[in-house]
Write a protein that holds these residues in place. Structure first.
Motif, PDB file in Angstrom:
ATOM      1  N   PHE A  74     102.323   1.914  64.827  1.00 30.31           N
ATOM      2  CA  PHE A  74     103.323   1.453  64.344  1.00 30.31           C
ATOM      3  C   PHE A  74     104.458   2.622  64.239  1.00 30.31           C
ATOM      4  O   PHE A  74     104.254   3.429  63.587  1.00 30.31           O
ATOM      5  CB  PHE A  74     103.147   1.019  62.781  1.00 30.31           C
ATOM      6  N   LYS A 133      86.935  15.718  55.022  1.00 30.94           N
ATOM      7  CA  LYS A 133      88.029  16.016  55.900  1.00 30.94           C
ATOM      8  C   LYS A 133      87.463  17.101  57.051  1.00 30.94           C
ATOM      9  O   LYS A 133      87.675  16.898  58.303  1.00 30.94           O
ATOM     10  CB  LYS A 133      88.994  16.547  55.340  1.00 30.94           C
ATOM     11  N   VAL A 180      93.238  10.099  50.611  1.00 30.28           N
ATOM     12  CA  VAL A 180      94.830  10.026  50.030  1.00 30.28           C
ATOM     13  C   VAL A 180      95.034   8.679  49.006  1.00 30.28           C
ATOM     14  O   VAL A 180      94.172   8.059  48.851  1.00 30.28           O
ATOM     15  CB  VAL A 180      95.840   9.761  51.013  1.00 30.28           C
ATOM     16  N   GLN A 230      93.584   5.690  49.992  1.00 30.60           N
ATOM     17  CA  GLN A 230      92.252   5.177  50.309  1.00 30.60           C
ATOM     18  C   GLN A 230      91.393   5.471  49.220  1.00 30.60           C
ATOM     19  O   GLN A 230      90.161   5.922  49.317  1.00 30.60           O
ATOM     20  CB  GLN A 230      92.029   6.411  51.581  1.00 30.60           C
ATOM     21  N   SER A 278      97.195   6.322  64.377  1.00 35.94           N
ATOM     22  CA  SER A 278      98.543   6.894  63.981  1.00 35.94           C
ATOM     23  C   SER A 278      98.585   8.370  64.969  1.00 35.94           C
ATOM     24  O   SER A 278      97.700   8.701  65.486  1.00 35.94           O
ATOM     25  CB  SER A 278      98.329   7.346  62.561  1.00 35.94           C
ATOM     26  N   GLY A 296      90.986   4.880  60.609  1.00 32.31           N
ATOM     27  CA  GLY A 296      90.474   6.456  60.248  1.00 32.31           C
ATOM     28  C   GLY A 296      90.349   6.557  58.701  1.00 32.31           C
ATOM     29  O   GLY A 296      90.525   7.810  58.167  1.00 32.31           O
TER      30      GLY A 296
END
Ligand code: ATP
Ligand code: MG
Length: 394
Positions: free
Chosen positions: A212, A324, A296, A299, A188, A290
């Motif tokens: 995508f 992160k 989030v 996930q 992404s 990833g």
């Protein structure tokens, strides 16, 4: 000092026994690839457990080293001087001139470590250590010998030629790309997936990638950002075939038929299904994402399980346990961060619900998907058949 040759030390490949030549040959191929855009002419050769890069023409040593620092499988890069005339007097002269050129500030301690790969050489290693140390001390009285913690460890290797080196620049480690199969990266425009691709390529895996795209909800610029990221990752991994899949109709179909709080999960299940189908076509044996636990709503443990439910191939999630900030640090190190934070929408952010489920139940999700009927199969086929392939060579 302008070095003409570089000794490449490799770590893990050294343990591969009978297959070692294959790892070495792949490493040589990747070194050629990394140097293809560097000015100069380069010859890469191997000599019993060693790889040498010989440079000629108009090149810049720092450029050569920067390129080599991106080749997985390299543990250390040692700029070296290679002496053809192996006469002992010539060796002494060369050692003095090496120390003079490489260390303009003579206020240092040193130690000479000689090794004879060529046992027919008439002087023993011990003797060389003493004699060469002596000529250095004579030439530069400010220098001192320190056998325990020297500032400079000068290595003298007598092989077909004699190698002198004292600097070791760390390479990226890992295994040469091409020694561990192929996997499909879901790429992404974010921070995490380029890092995930880098980590798996570092273990020797060739990457394909899929993005995508949902025009007109996502812009051409968002797509270009992903192409840029694939090119940045390809600087390490070698060429990446990036498939750009038009996902708009699939997203709209899900949007129209399924509960909105389940959109993200169902969408992600379709991404996995399509990525898996493309992987089968390219010969990739696994998927890479990833994802990182809890980052989030899509996930959480339950969401990961619901996404994974449609996968029959292994899914590699190398940043799964990273915070992160740890992922950001790595993306800065590999040079993808600045591109990743450019503010273009990616397709997930358009269709996200205000309150996505954070603990999806797999059976409920499967039921919701039944509402998509046969229509979705046709859309998936069309998305697969119209995928655009972009070769990203770095
Ligand atoms: P990233 O920073 O990698 O975009 P993210 O934090 O935005 O990740 P998600 O959007 O939930 O997280 O995506 C999780 C993973 O799913 C991504 O790391 C990537 O592997 C894959 N993914 C998400 N969106 C896309 C897309 N549009 N195309 C390809 N893969 C995607
Ligand atoms: Mg994302």
């Amino acid at each position: 000092m302008k070095y003409q040759s570089f000794l490449i030390k490799y770590a893990e490949i050294g343990t591969k026994g009978k297959n070692r030549y294959m790892f070495e040959d792949t490493l040589i191929k990747q070194i050629h690839h990394a140097l293809k855009d560097v000015d100069g002419e380069f010859q890469v050769t191997k000599e019993s457990g060693r790889i040498y890069v010989m440079a000629a023409g108009n090149y810049d040593c720092d450029d050569v080293i920067d390129a080599l620092k991106r080749v997985f499988g390299i543990a250390d890069i040692c700029p070296m001087v290679q002496i053809e005339d192996k006469g002992y007097e010539n060796l002494k002269k060369s050692v003095v001139s090496y120390m003079d050129q490489v260390y303009p500030d003579k206020n240092l301690t040193f130690k000479v470590v000689a090794r004879r790969g060529d046992k027919s050489y008439p002087v023993s290693s011990e003797q060389m250590n003493r004699d060469l140390g002596e000529v250095i001390l004579e030439a530069f009285p400010q220098m001192k010998v320190d056998v325990h913690h020297p500032d400079v460890l000068l290595r003298v290797e007598v092989r077909q030629k004699i190698n002198l080196f004292s600097e070791m620049i760390p390479g990226p480690g890992g295994m040469p790309v091409g020694t561990n199969g192929r996997a499909m990266l879901l790429l992404s425009g974010g921070i995490d997936s380029p890092v995930a691709g880098y980590m798996i390529a570092k273990r020797g895996v060739v990457l394909d990638a899929v993005y995508f795209h949902a025009p007109p909800y996502t812009s051409e610029r968002a797509k270009q950002k992903v192409v840029d990221l694939a090119n940045l990752v390809a600087r390490y991994s070698g060429p990446i075939n990036l498939f750009v899949v038009n996902f708009t109709d699939i997203q709209l179909c899900i949007y129209e038929n399924c509960p909105h709080e389940e959109l993200t999960i169902i969408m992600r299940r379709y991404m996995m299904r399509i990525a898996q189908e493309l992987a089968k076509r390219t010969g990739a044996l696994g998927l890479i994402t990833g994802e990182s636990i809890g980052q989030v709503a899509s996930q959480t443990m339950q969401s990961l399980a619901a996404t994974n439910d449609v996968c029959t191939m292994p899914v590699f999630r190398p940043v799964i346990g990273f915070d992160k900030q740890e992922i950001i640090d790595l993306s800065e190190k590999i040079g993808t961060y600045e591109t990743s934070i450019q503010p273009y929408e990616d397709c997930c952010t358009i269709f996200v619900a205000k309150h996505p489920v954070t603990r999806p139940n797999i059976n409920v999700i499967r039921c919701s998907e039944l509402r998509l009927g046969e229509q979705i199969d046709g859309l998936v086929d069309e998305a697969l058949n119209t995928a655009e392939r972009i070769l990203c060579e770095g």
